[in-house]
Motif scaffolding. Structure first.
Motif, short mmCIF file in Angstrom:
data_model
loop_
_atom_site.label_atom_id
_atom_site.label_comp_id
_atom_site.label_asym_id
_atom_site.label_seq_id
_atom_site.Cartn_x
_atom_site.Cartn_y
_atom_site.Cartn_z
N SER A 164 43.75 34.61 47.02
CA SER A 164 43.06 35.58 47.87
C SER A 164 41.62 35.76 47.37
N GLU A 165 40.79 36.33 48.25
CA GLU A 165 39.39 36.56 47.88
C GLU A 165 39.30 37.49 46.67
N GLY A 166 40.17 38.51 46.64
CA GLY A 166 40.18 39.46 45.51
C GLY A 166 40.56 38.76 44.21
N ALA A 167 41.53 37.84 44.32
CA ALA A 167 41.97 37.11 43.11
C ALA A 167 40.84 36.23 42.59
N ILE A 168 40.06 35.66 43.50
CA ILE A 168 38.94 34.81 43.09
C ILE A 168 37.87 35.66 42.38
N LYS A 169 37.61 36.83 42.94
CA LYS A 169 36.61 37.73 42.35
C LYS A 169 37.01 38.10 40.92
N SER A 170 38.29 38.40 40.79
CA SER A 170 38.78 38.80 39.48
C SER A 170 38.79 37.61 38.50
N LEU A 171 39.18 36.42 39.00
CA LEU A 171 39.17 35.23 38.15
C LEU A 171 37.74 34.91 37.70
N TYR A 172 36.79 35.10 38.60
CA TYR A 172 35.39 34.83 38.29
C TYR A 172 34.91 35.75 37.15
N HIS A 173 35.29 37.02 37.27
CA HIS A 173 34.94 38.00 36.25
C HIS A 173 35.54 37.59 34.88
N ARG A 174 36.83 37.27 34.88
CA ARG A 174 37.49 36.89 33.63
C ARG A 174 36.89 35.60 33.06
N THR A 175 36.51 34.70 33.96
CA THR A 175 35.91 33.43 33.51
C THR A 175 34.57 33.67 32.81
N LEU A 176 33.76 34.56 33.42
CA LEU A 176 32.46 34.87 32.80
C LEU A 176 32.65 35.51 31.44
N VAL A 177 33.61 36.43 31.35
CA VAL A 177 33.85 37.11 30.06
C VAL A 177 34.29 36.08 29.01
N ALA A 178 35.21 35.19 29.40
CA ALA A 178 35.69 34.18 28.45
C ALA A 178 34.55 33.25 28.01
N LEU A 179 33.71 32.90 28.98
CA LEU A 179 32.58 32.01 28.68
C LEU A 179 31.59 32.70 27.74
N ARG A 180 31.32 33.98 28.02
CA ARG A 180 30.39 34.73 27.16
C ARG A 180 30.94 34.82 25.73
N MET B 1 22.85 51.29 43.56
CA MET B 1 23.11 50.16 44.45
C MET B 1 24.59 49.79 44.46
N PHE B 2 25.21 49.74 43.25
CA PHE B 2 26.63 49.46 43.17
C PHE B 2 27.34 50.69 42.61
N ASP B 3 28.67 50.73 42.85
CA ASP B 3 29.41 51.91 42.42
C ASP B 3 29.80 51.84 40.95
N LEU B 4 28.82 51.75 40.11
CA LEU B 4 29.12 51.74 38.68
C LEU B 4 28.66 53.06 38.09
N PRO B 10 31.95 50.63 32.81
CA PRO B 10 32.35 50.40 34.21
C PRO B 10 33.78 49.86 34.30
N ASP B 11 34.47 50.27 35.39
CA ASP B 11 35.85 49.76 35.51
C ASP B 11 35.83 48.32 36.00
N MET B 12 36.96 47.67 35.82
CA MET B 12 37.06 46.23 36.07
C MET B 12 36.72 45.85 37.52
N ASP B 13 37.26 46.62 38.48
CA ASP B 13 37.04 46.26 39.89
C ASP B 13 35.57 46.37 40.26
N ALA B 14 34.94 47.47 39.79
CA ALA B 14 33.52 47.67 40.12
C ALA B 14 32.67 46.56 39.49
N LEU B 15 33.03 46.18 38.28
CA LEU B 15 32.27 45.13 37.60
C LEU B 15 32.48 43.77 38.28
N SER B 16 33.73 43.53 38.71
CA SER B 16 34.00 42.27 39.44
C SER B 16 33.17 42.22 40.70
#
Lengths: 196, 144
Positions: A164-180, B1-4, B10-16
């Motif tokens: 899902s689009e939400g799952a991709i958003k979340s995977l992207y976030h986790r990927t950036l954190v892991a990369l950092r 601009m964003f809900d942070l 910031p919470d996970m969803d907002a940061l994502s």
């Protein structure tokens, strides 16, 4: 262009239906996706010749199996990426070629605007970043390539990756954190080695 | 601009959401990084990810195959497609001719069997007629 590519205006599902028996339609699909598939493979192998060889194999395999292709509402590119992914995985497994191969050609193109002193520094940093990416799980590498190289929106990436689009958003976030985290670990190690 | 919430982590969803919008704007040619860095300078975890995202955007540029390669492979695929289509047509023609040949053989066999059946029936009828005449002759001989 429209004279040379008379089927360029057709939508994808129509084109795929025609491509089962029409070489011109298959050629149009090929022209739409060859750059993207090549880019994906190049980032996974870091080798120009291997990327060409594997790209050719992807399209030959697609040509062989297109009569059995079933349109399930997913983009045709999802099928091509899956073929490319399988070939790249086999390539890594069979030949055990995961060592770092020079990426100067690719990275230098992006650094032309910088002066020569900055180029070396940024080349080093870019190579480090790409080598960390190559060590990440397959799905994260694919996500980064689709996001940054192919510049696709999350909805389309979701269709290609079957999420899902939400799952991709979340995977992207986790990927950036892991990369950092991995990059900071590398820089810390680099600093420690420098101190010694 | 964003809900942070700028004063708390910031919470996970907002940061994502923030990271997704940031990369989409980079891909659209708009670099919001400096503004966002100023806006979220109290959150190094956020600014670090924004910087990393911009670095990825600069580093991961599309790699294009050479025109020669694209043209050569395109030609190979076209030839392969035509070969496959030709062999499929040949196979289908061969299938068709095999079907015609088989139906001819079956038709001939059925006709032959029908003729044989007819001949046997005529012969049997003829034999029965002879037997009937012979029996009648025997009866009339016995009566005399």
């Amino acid at each position: 262009v429209s004279d040379k590519r008379p089927l360029a205006g057709l939508d994808e599902s129509e084109l795929v239906r025609l491509a089962k028996s029409d070489a011109l339609a298959f050629g149009e699909l090929y022209l739409r996706y060859v750059d993207k598939i090549y880019s994906y493979i190049y980032y996974r192998t870091s080798n120009h010749h291997e990327a060409e060889d594997l790209t050719a194999r992807v399209f030959h395999r697609a040509l062989k199996h297109i009569p059995d292709y079933e349109d399930r509402g997913l983009p045709f590119s999802a099928w091509l990426y899956r073929i490319a992914h399988n070939l790249v995985v086999n390539w890594h497994r069979d030949r055990n070629r995961r060592q770092i191969i020079p990426l100067e050609g690719l990275v230098l193109r992006t650094l032309r605007r910088d002066g020569p002193d900055r180029v070396a520094e940024r080349l080093d940093s870019a190579e480090r970043l790409l080598s960390v990416i190559r060590g990440m799980p397959e799905d994260r590498q694919l996500l980064l390539i689709l996001k940054y190289v192919d510049r696709l929106p999350n909805a389309e990436i979701g269709e290609i990756m079957g999420r899902s689009e939400g799952a991709i958003k979340s995977l992207y976030h986790r990927t950036l954190v892991a990369l950092r985290d991995e990059m900071s670990r590398l820089y810390d190690q680099h600093d420690r080695d420098g101190d010694d | 601009m964003f809900d942070l919430n700028h004063h708390h982590e910031p919470d996970m969803d907002a940061l994502s959401d923030l990271l997704a919008r940031h990369v989409d704007s980079l891909n659209a040619g708009v670099d919001m990084t400096p503004d966002l860095m100023r806006e979220y300078d109290e959150h190094p975890s956020v600014t670090g990810l924004l910087q990393l995202s911009r670095e990825l955007h600069t580093t991961m540029t599309p790699a294009r195959p050479s025109l020669d390669f694209v043209e050569k492979l395109g030609y190979e695929l076209e030839q392969a497609h035509m070969r496959r289509t030709r062999s499929m047509r040949r196979w289908s023609r061969r299938q068709r001719s095999w079907t015609v040949r088989l139906s001819r053989v079956v038709g001939a066999a059925v006709s032959l069997l029908a003729v044989l059946g007819l001949v046997i029936r005529v012969l049997v009828s003829f034999a029965m007629l002879i037997m009937l005449i012979a029996r009648q002759k025997q009866r009339s001989a016995a009566a005399a």
